[in-house]
Design an enzyme around this catalytic site. Structure first.
Site, PDB file in Angstrom:
ATOM      1  CG  HIS A  74      -7.914  -2.665   8.799  1.00 52.00           C
ATOM      2  ND1 HIS A  74      -7.049  -1.825   8.142  1.00 52.00           N
ATOM      3  CD2 HIS A  74      -7.997  -2.204  10.058  1.00 52.00           C
ATOM      4  CE1 HIS A  74      -6.639  -0.876   8.959  1.00 52.00           C
ATOM      5  NE2 HIS A  74      -7.188  -1.081  10.138  1.00 52.00           N
ATOM      6  CD  GLU A  78      -4.437  -3.131   0.635  1.00 52.97           C
ATOM      7  OE1 GLU A  78      -5.025  -4.180   0.943  1.00 52.97           O
ATOM      8  OE2 GLU A  78      -3.965  -2.338   1.474  1.00 52.97           O
ATOM      9  CG  HIS A 119      -1.952   1.053   1.230  1.00 51.73           C
ATOM     10  ND1 HIS A 119      -3.189   0.878   1.800  1.00 51.73           N
ATOM     11  CD2 HIS A 119      -1.957   2.315   0.737  1.00 51.73           C
ATOM     12  CE1 HIS A 119      -3.910   1.980   1.660  1.00 51.73           C
ATOM     13  NE2 HIS A 119      -3.168   2.869   1.017  1.00 51.73           N
TER      14      HIS A 119
END
Length: 237
Positions: A190, A70, A43
Site C-alpha cells: 500500500h 486480495e 483485488h
C-alpha cells in the site's frame, strides 16, 4: 529475496472506463511476468469496478508466477477462492464501498472468524495472509489464527516517509521483528513507490513479498512497463 507482485487493478479500471478489452488485463499480466514480476495480485470487489470475477478465472488459466487474490471474505469471495485456488489469499477488512484498503484487521476481535477461514483455505493448499497494522498485539493475534503470513499495511509509512523516514520505518521494523519471532512470513503493501521502497527493503530485508499497484502503474505511464518493473526490482536489492 523479496518478491515483487504487481497489482493490476488499475489496468482493469482503465479498461472498464470505456468497456471493451483495451487495455487487455490478461496481456498486461503476462507482460508483467515477462518483464520480471514474480507475482500478480488482484483485488476483486463486489461491484467489479475494476477486476471482474471473470478476469480472475482468465488469469488463473494463463499466468505462471504466483497468483495473489486480495479481498474481504464475503460469501462470493470465499467461493471464488475455493474455485480458483490461487497461490495466496490475502484477507483484507474492506467495506464493500471502500475506494482502497485503508486499515488492517482487528485480529483480536475477529480471531475466530479468521481462524475458521484460514483453516479452510490452508486445507485446500492456498497460502494465507492477513492484512494488518503494526500493533504488536494485533500481530500476536494474527499468529494465533494459524495464518502463514501477514501483510503489513504500509500507507502510514509512505505518508510519513517524506517528513522523517527513520520515524516512519520504526514501527514497521518492530512489527516485522515480532512477526518473524512468531514464525509468520511477512508481506507488505500500500503506497510503496520508487521513492520509498528501497529504504523499506534495506530496513526489513526479510520481507517475502511486496504487492504494488497504483504507484507502479502510474510510473509505467512515463517509463513504460518493462523499465518500471526493472526499477522496482532494483529497489529490492
Amino acid at each position: 529475496m523479496t518478491q515483487l507482485s504487481v497489482n493490476i487493478n488499475k489496468i482493469a479500471t482503465i479498461r472498464n472506463a470505456r468497456g471493451g478489452n483495451v487495455p487487455n488485463v490478461l496481456q498486461v499480466a503476462l507482460d508483467c511476468e515477462k518483464f520480471g514480476a514474480q507475482g500478480i495480485t488482484v483485488h476483486p470487489r463486489p461491484d467489479e469496478r475494476h477486476i471482474k470475477f471473470k478476469d480472475v478465472y482468465d488469469l488463473k488459466a494463463q499466468i505462471n508466477t504466483e497468483f495473489n487474490i486480495e479481498g474481504y471474505p464475503s460469501t462470493d469471495f470465499i467461493e471464488l477462492i475455493k474455485s480458483v485456488k490461487p497461490t495466496q489469499v490475502t484477507l483484507v477488512p474492506d467495506a464493500p464501498d471502500a475506494i482502497t484498503s485503508n486499515a488492517g484487521w482487528d485480529t483480536k476481535t475477529h480471531q475466530s472468524f479468521l481462524s475458521d477461514l484460514i483453516d479452510e483455505f490452508r486445507a485446500m493448499g492456498v497460502r494465507t495472509s492477513i492484512f494488518t497494522g503494526t500493533d504488536p498485539e494485533i500481530i500476536e493475534y494474527a499468529a494465533k489464527t494459524g495464518t502463514d503470513r501477514i501483510e503489513l499495511y504500509t500507507e502510514p509509512y509512505a505518508t510519513f516517509y517524506p517528513k522523517n523516514k527513520e520515524e516512519a520505518i520504526a514501527p514497521f521494523v518492530e512489527a516485522a521483528k515480532i512477526a518473524k519471532k512468531l514464525g509468520l512470513g511477512i508481506n507488505a503493501g500500500h503506497d510503496l513507490s520508487l521513492e520509498n521502497l528501497n529504504f523499506f527493503y534495506k530496513n526489513i530485508p526479510y520481507i517475502e513479498e511486496v504487492s504494488i499497484g497504483h504507484a507502479l502503474i502510474s510510473d509505467a505511464l512515463y517509463l513504460g512497463l518493462e523499465k518500471t518493473i526493472a526499477a522496482y526490482k532494483n529497489c529490492l536489492k
